[in-house]
Every structure is written in structure tokens, then in C-alpha cells.
Design a protein around this motif. Sequence first.
Motif, mmCIF file in Angstrom:
data_model
loop_
_atom_site.group_PDB
_atom_site.id
_atom_site.type_symbol
_atom_site.label_atom_id
_atom_site.label_comp_id
_atom_site.label_asym_id
_atom_site.label_seq_id
_atom_site.Cartn_x
_atom_site.Cartn_y
_atom_site.Cartn_z
ATOM 1 N N GLY A 3 0.844 -1.246 0.013
ATOM 2 C CA GLY A 3 -0.029 0.175 -0.087
ATOM 3 C C GLY A 3 0.996 1.298 0.082
ATOM 4 O O GLY A 3 2.041 1.239 -0.192
ATOM 5 N N SER A 6 4.989 2.237 0.632
ATOM 6 C CA SER A 6 5.757 1.119 0.460
ATOM 7 C C SER A 6 6.591 1.525 -0.662
ATOM 8 O O SER A 6 6.428 2.464 -1.455
ATOM 9 N N ASP A 9 5.082 0.824 -4.030
ATOM 10 C CA ASP A 9 4.218 1.874 -4.490
ATOM 11 C C ASP A 9 4.691 3.136 -5.136
ATOM 12 O O ASP A 9 4.386 3.685 -6.077
ATOM 13 N N ALA A 65 -3.245 -1.733 -0.511
ATOM 14 C CA ALA A 65 -3.333 -1.813 1.085
ATOM 15 C C ALA A 65 -4.489 -2.665 1.582
ATOM 16 O O ALA A 65 -4.510 -3.021 2.818
ATOM 17 N N ASP A 66 -5.398 -3.310 0.681
ATOM 18 C CA ASP A 66 -6.437 -3.954 1.153
ATOM 19 C C ASP A 66 -6.172 -5.293 1.227
ATOM 20 O O ASP A 66 -6.079 -5.964 0.274
ATOM 21 N N ASP A 67 -6.097 -5.864 2.404
ATOM 22 C CA ASP A 67 -5.587 -7.450 2.690
ATOM 23 C C ASP A 67 -6.426 -8.261 2.030
ATOM 24 O O ASP A 67 -5.996 -9.519 1.480
#
Length: 469
Positions: A3, A6, A9, A65-67
Amino acid sequence: MFGPGSQFDEFFNDPRWALAMVRATVLEAAHPQIGAALIDNSTFVAHPWRRLRNTFLSLQRMFGADDHVRQREAARLNRLHARLNGTDPQGRSYDAMSPDVRAWVVATLFESTVTMCRLSGRPLEQHAMERLYTEFQAFLAAMGDEDGHLPPTVQEFWQYYDRVVEEELENTEAMHIVLYKLFDHLPAPPLLNGLPTLWGAGRVVAGPVIGAITVASLPEPFRRRAGLPELPGAQTLMQGAYLAAGLARFLPGGRTHAGAIADLLFLSPDSDDPRARTITALRDKVSRAAALVRLVTPLPAEPEPAPEGRTLRSAEEFFTQVLDQTGNGYLDWPDLAAMARELSSRLDLDEPEETRLYNAFADWWRELQAAVDADGDGRISAHEYAVAAPSMAGPALIRVAEVLFDVTDKDGNQTIDDDEYRALFRTAFHRDTTGVGTAYTRSAFIKDFLSFMTGRRRTTPYDPLLAQA
């Protein structure tokens, strides 16, 4: 690890990363198992832009970012890879689920990103390199792979990388296609479709340049062993390209944001996206410039778009543009599997719907083999298809249409509404469904699908879905 914030990113929106990803793809294709899987199953030759779009979306999901999204994408990729196995022309088996193969894919991404920074004059500091390596290790772990297939530290990674380059990589057919065929014959993206002369003029220059830059950036021992010629001045050209791409990062207004560029690149002028009107106006102006280019540039003739109102194409065209998804000149199971894979990706299917769609296509393949494969060689040639085309709409193809309707109809109300329609045909609408107030019924859907798959009609939504490059 993932996300905003990082390392990945940051690099994902870096213009230099486009060059790095081409390089990583070449190193992947040079691995004999990956190269064989690409040749047998991939659509990267016949549908390169579609393959790029799907890879782009997959990386966004895996490093977002969404696991929950990451877990679903990892499961989808694992199901996809589990279906990719076979034997290469030398009799060696390949399996896309091999842990060593998957580790090499991640290794090429990491190493090419590090090399990208070095070639552009801004090498990664040790702590940034270690952080990036940890993120790629986490990516492999998110895919469910056990530790040990990538070395635990960056220092040990370079020994592993050098060993694979020197001992395992080969001068594969897939690698040669990426370097010397793909960019020379790359079709226009949806945004520039309909401007073949202008696109051809740019491709004549850009294709060889990208190939020369990529070859010059490859590890010198492998380049020498594979007999890849380095053109005079290629090193200077390569460094200049990476430096120029690096400077593009400082353009204002997020103009190098990967998502915005991808959305624009894959936007069809036929779409009902509001931006399409602006694109259409620009295309009218560009068409005038293309006429001038056509006068001064000695390019080979390219086919012009079909005239307005023309709805049919020849059986040979349909075979090449739609059925032969892998571009090898034949119709066989990997081509129909590629259709199932694309449809499953568009609809973001989970189990058991995904397997249900694959099974419907598998049944259709068995039906085609029995009815069309005249010489019994396990594949269907363009000639065999042309002879048998009128009898294509058998029970199995009808079943494919029924299953496709079922998995598209998410709410199960036996009609496809605007949102469900968009989920399947979102890259290029040939009719505007916004606010029409009518639903797409099962019978109409199946009729349109069969009309496309047997009547070779151009003016249906399925053409951009299955024929678009």
C-alpha cells in the motif's frame, strides 16, 4: 509492506519502471519453464495490451493496502497458474505452480527494479534495497509459497541470481518474441485504434529502440551466451533512456501516474466514458496529421478499420482475431482456456463459478475436436475451421453462453442490468446502457453471443471483449 508508503508503491508510478518491466519479462521468458508456458498458453503475442492491462490490475491488487483484495487475487492467480502445465518441445515438463519458477518471477522484478535505479544514475541505498527485497518476499508469501525459494537476505540473493542466469536461463523462443517480434508488430492500443499509419510510424522507430535498450541492459554473461547482439551505441542509448524516464518523474500534476496512464491508454473511443468524446475530437485532428505522415513516410500498407455499417468479417479474420488467442496459427485448448481466463478476470469470479465457466469451455473444445478436427492432430487449423464454421453452434457452445450469462447475472434475477453489463464489457461499449431502463434478457444475451461466435459479426460488445489486442 504493502500500500501507500511502500517501496513498491513508489516505483509503480515511476516512468522508469516501464523499461524495467520489459527487462524483467525478457529474463522471465528466458527461463525454460516460463518460456514454454508462455508459448503454449499466453496471449501476449496476439493480445499484448490485454495481457498488460491484466498484469497491471493484478499488481495493483497484490501490492495494495486492502488485505482482503490481496488474498482474493492471490487465490485467483494460484487457480490460474494451477491450470498452466505441460511439456516443451524438448520433452521437459513445465508447471506454473513450481515454487522455483515463481521465485524467479519475483526475483526478476526485484533485480530489474534495482538495475533501473542504477542505470538511471540513482542507485538504491542499502537500506532501501533491503526494504524492497522484504516487500517482494512478502509478495511471494502472500501467494502462499513457503520460505526458502528466495534467499533470506539481499547479500545471498545476488549469488542466487547469478547462478540462475549462468546455469538455467536459455535462448528461448518466448524471449526472442519479446525482444524482436512483439514490439515490431505491436498493434495500436484501444486509444489509438483506427490510426494505423500514425501508430505504424512511431512503432517503426520505437520497436527497435526498445529492443536495443533491453538487450543492452541484460546481464553480460547471459547476453554473450545467448548470442544476443549489442548494437553500437546501445549502452549510451540505454542510459539516456533511463535518465530521460527518470526526469519524467518530476512532471507536475501526477501526469506519470500509472493508473491514469493505463486508464487513458485502454480507453476506447467507442466507450460511453465521458472522456471518449474528447478522445474522438483529438482523433479527428490526429487523423489529419496521419494523412501527412502517410505522404512522407514509406510504411508498408496496413489494413484500415472496417467501414461503418460493415458487420461481417471472413472466417479467416475471425479465426485469427478471436479464436486463435495465443497467436500460434491454430485453435486448441489453450485458446479457449484463454477466453475463459479473460472472462473470469473481467467478472472477478470466485469458485465455483470460475471452474464452471472453464468446464463449459472444456466441453466446447471436446465438441469442436469431434466435429472440426478433420486430420485428428489435436488442433484445428484455419482451413478446418472455415470449412466447418456453419456448424459451430452446437449444444456445448450454447452451454458456454448459458454459463456466461449465469456468472454475469450476479443477483440471479435472470436479467443483466447496467452494472452487470459494464462488469463484462467495461473496456469498450458498442452501445450505451446507461439509463436505458431495459434489461438484457437471457435469450437476448445467448442469441448475441452465438451470433458473434458463429456469424463473425463485428458490431457486438463481444468483439472488444475477445478480439481486442
